[in-house]
Design a protein around this motif. Structure first.
Motif, PDB file in Angstrom:
ATOM      1  N   THR A   1       0.838  -1.207   0.000  1.00  0.00           N
ATOM      2  CA  THR A   1       0.000   0.000   0.000  1.00  0.00           C
ATOM      3  C   THR A   1       0.872   1.255   0.000  1.00  0.00           C
ATOM      4  O   THR A   1       0.606   2.214  -0.734  1.00  0.00           O
ATOM      5  N   LEU A   2       1.940   1.240   0.800  1.00  0.00           N
ATOM      6  CA  LEU A   2       2.831   2.409   0.883  1.00  0.00           C
ATOM      7  C   LEU A   2       3.596   2.652  -0.423  1.00  0.00           C
ATOM      8  O   LEU A   2       3.998   3.779  -0.707  1.00  0.00           O
ATOM      9  N   ALA A   3       3.770   1.595  -1.218  1.00  0.00           N
ATOM     10  CA  ALA A   3       4.524   1.748  -2.468  1.00  0.00           C
ATOM     11  C   ALA A   3       3.840   2.718  -3.422  1.00  0.00           C
ATOM     12  O   ALA A   3       4.475   3.303  -4.297  1.00  0.00           O
ATOM     13  N   MET A   4       2.535   2.921  -3.243  1.00  0.00           N
ATOM     14  CA  MET A   4       1.807   3.874  -4.081  1.00  0.00           C
ATOM     15  C   MET A   4       1.897   5.300  -3.524  1.00  0.00           C
ATOM     16  O   MET A   4       1.343   6.234  -4.095  1.00  0.00           O
ATOM     17  N   ASP A   5       2.559   5.454  -2.405  1.00  0.00           N
ATOM     18  CA  ASP A   5       2.706   6.749  -1.733  1.00  0.00           C
ATOM     19  C   ASP A   5       1.362   7.467  -1.580  1.00  0.00           C
ATOM     20  O   ASP A   5       1.176   8.603  -2.021  1.00  0.00           O
ATOM     21  N   PRO A   6       0.399   6.787  -0.938  1.00  0.00           N
ATOM     22  CA  PRO A   6      -0.950   7.363  -0.854  1.00  0.00           C
ATOM     23  C   PRO A   6      -1.017   8.548   0.099  1.00  0.00           C
ATOM     24  O   PRO A   6      -0.208   8.673   1.014  1.00  0.00           O
ATOM     25  N   GLN A   7      -2.015   9.383  -0.145  1.00  0.00           N
ATOM     26  CA  GLN A   7      -2.263  10.553   0.708  1.00  0.00           C
ATOM     27  C   GLN A   7      -2.948  10.128   2.009  1.00  0.00           C
ATOM     28  O   GLN A   7      -2.744  10.726   3.051  1.00  0.00           O
ATOM     29  N   VAL A   8      -3.792   9.091   1.900  1.00  0.00           N
ATOM     30  CA  VAL A   8      -4.579   8.607   3.041  1.00  0.00           C
ATOM     31  C   VAL A   8      -4.484   7.086   3.072  1.00  0.00           C
ATOM     32  O   VAL A   8      -4.540   6.441   2.016  1.00  0.00           O
ATOM     33  N   LEU A   9      -4.333   6.537   4.279  1.00  0.00           N
ATOM     34  CA  LEU A   9      -4.310   5.075   4.444  1.00  0.00           C
ATOM     35  C   LEU A   9      -5.572   4.632   5.178  1.00  0.00           C
ATOM     36  O   LEU A   9      -5.906   5.190   6.230  1.00  0.00           O
ATOM     37  N   LEU A  10      -6.251   3.633   4.633  1.00  0.00           N
ATOM     38  CA  LEU A  10      -7.436   3.063   5.273  1.00  0.00           C
ATOM     39  C   LEU A  10      -7.102   1.645   5.724  1.00  0.00           C
ATOM     40  O   LEU A  10      -6.585   0.844   4.938  1.00  0.00           O
ATOM     41  N   PHE A  11      -7.383   1.352   6.975  1.00  0.00           N
ATOM     42  CA  PHE A  11      -7.135   0.006   7.505  1.00  0.00           C
ATOM     43  C   PHE A  11      -8.461  -0.575   7.980  1.00  0.00           C
ATOM     44  O   PHE A  11      -9.105  -0.003   8.867  1.00  0.00           O
ATOM     45  N   ASP A  12      -8.860  -1.701   7.395  1.00  0.00           N
ATOM     46  CA  ASP A  12     -10.123  -2.338   7.777  1.00  0.00           C
ATOM     47  C   ASP A  12      -9.825  -3.560   8.643  1.00  0.00           C
ATOM     48  O   ASP A  12      -9.482  -4.615   8.123  1.00  0.00           O
ATOM     49  N   GLU A  13      -9.913  -3.391   9.964  1.00  0.00           N
ATOM     50  CA  GLU A  13      -9.664  -4.494  10.905  1.00  0.00           C
ATOM     51  C   GLU A  13      -8.382  -5.243  10.527  1.00  0.00           C
ATOM     52  O   GLU A  13      -8.398  -6.455  10.297  1.00  0.00           O
ATOM     53  N   PRO A  14      -7.243  -4.538  10.445  1.00  0.00           N
ATOM     54  CA  PRO A  14      -6.044  -5.179   9.871  1.00  0.00           C
ATOM     55  C   PRO A  14      -5.481  -6.323  10.709  1.00  0.00           C
ATOM     56  O   PRO A  14      -4.677  -7.096  10.209  1.00  0.00           O
ATOM     57  N   THR A  15      -5.899  -6.434  11.973  1.00  0.00           N
ATOM     58  CA  THR A  15      -5.337  -7.506  12.810  1.00  0.00           C
ATOM     59  C   THR A  15      -6.353  -8.574  13.173  1.00  0.00           C
ATOM     60  O   THR A  15      -6.022  -9.525  13.872  1.00  0.00           O
ATOM     61  N   SER A  16      -7.603  -8.449  12.698  1.00  0.00           N
ATOM     62  CA  SER A  16      -8.628  -9.353  13.225  1.00  0.00           C
ATOM     63  C   SER A  16      -8.494 -10.778  12.702  1.00  0.00           C
ATOM     64  O   SER A  16      -9.016 -11.710  13.297  1.00  0.00           O
ATOM     65  N   ALA A  17      -7.790 -10.968  11.575  1.00  0.00           N
ATOM     66  CA  ALA A  17      -7.617 -12.327  11.056  1.00  0.00           C
ATOM     67  C   ALA A  17      -6.345 -12.991  11.601  1.00  0.00           C
ATOM     68  O   ALA A  17      -6.018 -14.103  11.219  1.00  0.00           O
ATOM     69  N   LEU A  18      -5.636 -12.297  12.487  1.00  0.00           N
ATOM     70  CA  LEU A  18      -4.324 -12.782  12.935  1.00  0.00           C
ATOM     71  C   LEU A  18      -4.405 -13.514  14.266  1.00  0.00           C
ATOM     72  O   LEU A  18      -5.232 -13.200  15.121  1.00  0.00           O
ATOM     73  N   ASP A  19      -3.498 -14.475  14.437  1.00  0.00           N
ATOM     74  CA  ASP A  19      -3.336 -15.093  15.758  1.00  0.00           C
ATOM     75  C   ASP A  19      -2.865 -14.018  16.729  1.00  0.00           C
ATOM     76  O   ASP A  19      -2.074 -13.137  16.356  1.00  0.00           O
ATOM     77  N   PRO A  20      -3.310 -14.099  17.987  1.00  0.00           N
ATOM     78  CA  PRO A  20      -3.006 -13.037  18.955  1.00  0.00           C
ATOM     79  C   PRO A  20      -1.515 -12.679  19.044  1.00  0.00           C
ATOM     80  O   PRO A  20      -1.168 -11.503  19.155  1.00  0.00           O
ATOM     81  N   GLU A  21      -0.638 -13.689  18.927  1.00  0.00           N
ATOM     82  CA  GLU A  21       0.796 -13.372  19.106  1.00  0.00           C
ATOM     83  C   GLU A  21       1.382 -12.630  17.907  1.00  0.00           C
ATOM     84  O   GLU A  21       2.500 -12.119  17.978  1.00  0.00           O
ATOM     85  N   LEU A  22       0.617 -12.536  16.808  1.00  0.00           N
ATOM     86  CA  LEU A  22       1.121 -11.832  15.622  1.00  0.00           C
ATOM     87  C   LEU A  22       0.582 -10.405  15.507  1.00  0.00           C
ATOM     88  O   LEU A  22       1.010  -9.640  14.656  1.00  0.00           O
ATOM     89  N   VAL A  23      -0.367 -10.079  16.364  1.00  0.00           N
ATOM     90  CA  VAL A  23      -1.031  -8.775  16.258  1.00  0.00           C
ATOM     91  C   VAL A  23      -0.043  -7.633  16.481  1.00  0.00           C
ATOM     92  O   VAL A  23      -0.021  -6.647  15.730  1.00  0.00           O
TER      93      VAL A  23
END
Length: 257
Positions: free
Chosen positions: A167-189
């Motif tokens: 996402t950062l490679a596009m050098d965006p003006q705004v970043l949107l994160f939709d529950e970015p950690t909810s699919a992760l195991d707790p130790e990876l959050v």
């Protein structure tokens, strides 16, 4: 001091799926460098709001501005709003980075190839320049050694960090994160939250739908609480976490301590 520039503005966003009204007039402004966490119970419209910003979902009414530029919309066949100008939509989408819950990496491409695809194809960046930038970004998210790996060889936390780098490679003006950690195991959050905190510290403009309360409290400049498709309350984290005015927000916060 110069006043902050508006990075993103949503005006009176509504969204219905058939008879179900999911968003009922949400207005929100993010200035450059704002980190806005969007909280609320399941089904309150948080992810739908985020997806309306770059027309992954078509809003039923409202206006969307990125910087000073308004996204041109017109009614589609089903009554929802669609882009009036496809080229403008693509151009604006390149200014809005979206990090999904489920990574959305191409399994048949290496990590490096995943990251350079959009800058080369969409921004027409020279490949060597895109690779150099991708390597910097992999370093930034702590995955420089994974450039030639494939997504299937990575943990969920590593995949999400690659998704952020892409996402950062596009050098965006705004970043949107939709529950970015909810699919992760707790130790990876935490490894993902650490990268996001670094972006906040850099002054990136971010809208984050999250259940990570401590993170929201630590990094946000504003916290928005959505209830049944409307903003129930918004304010700085100190107010929202310690002294919310709304009984509903008080109840939510006390049940998430």
């Amino acid at each position: 001091m110069a006043s902050a520039q508006t990075a993103l503005e949503l005006k009176d966003i509504h969204k219905s799926f058939g008879d179900l009204k999911v968003l009922k007039g949400v207005s929100l402004t993010a200035n450059d460098g704002d980190v806005i966490s969007i909280l609320g119970s399941s089904g309150s419209g948080k992810s739908t709001l985020l997806r309306c910003i770059n027309l992954l979902e078509n809003p039923s009414q409202g206006q969307i501005l990125v910087g000073q530029e308004e996204l041109q919309l017109k009614p589609g066949k089903d009554g929802n709003l669609i882009a009036a100008n496809r080229k403008q939509l693509e151009q604006m989408r390149s200014r809005i980075g979206f990090v999904f819950q489920s990574f959305n990496l191409w399994p048949h491409k290496t990590i490096l190839e995943n990251i350079i695809e959009a800058p080369v194809q969409v921004l027409k960046q020279p490949k060597a320049e895109a690779i150099a930038r991708a390597e910097q970004l992999l370093e930034k998210v702590g995955l420089a050694d994974k450039r030639n790996a494939y997504p299937d060889n990575l943990s969920g936390g590593q995949k999400q960090r690659v998704a952020i780098a892409r996402t950062l490679a596009m050098d965006p003006q705004v970043l949107l994160f939709d529950e970015p950690t909810s699919a992760l195991d707790p130790e990876l959050v935490n490894e993902v939250l650490a990268v996001m905190k670094g972006l906040a510290d850099e002054g990136r403009t971010m809208l984050i739908v999250t259940h990570e309360m401590r993170f929201a409290r630590d990094v946000s400049s504003q916290v928005v609480f959505l209830h049944e498709g409307q903003i129930e309350e918004m304010g700085p984290p100190e107010q929202m976490f310690n002294n919310p005015k709304s009984q509903r927000v008080q109840d939510f916060m006390s049940s998430h301590r």
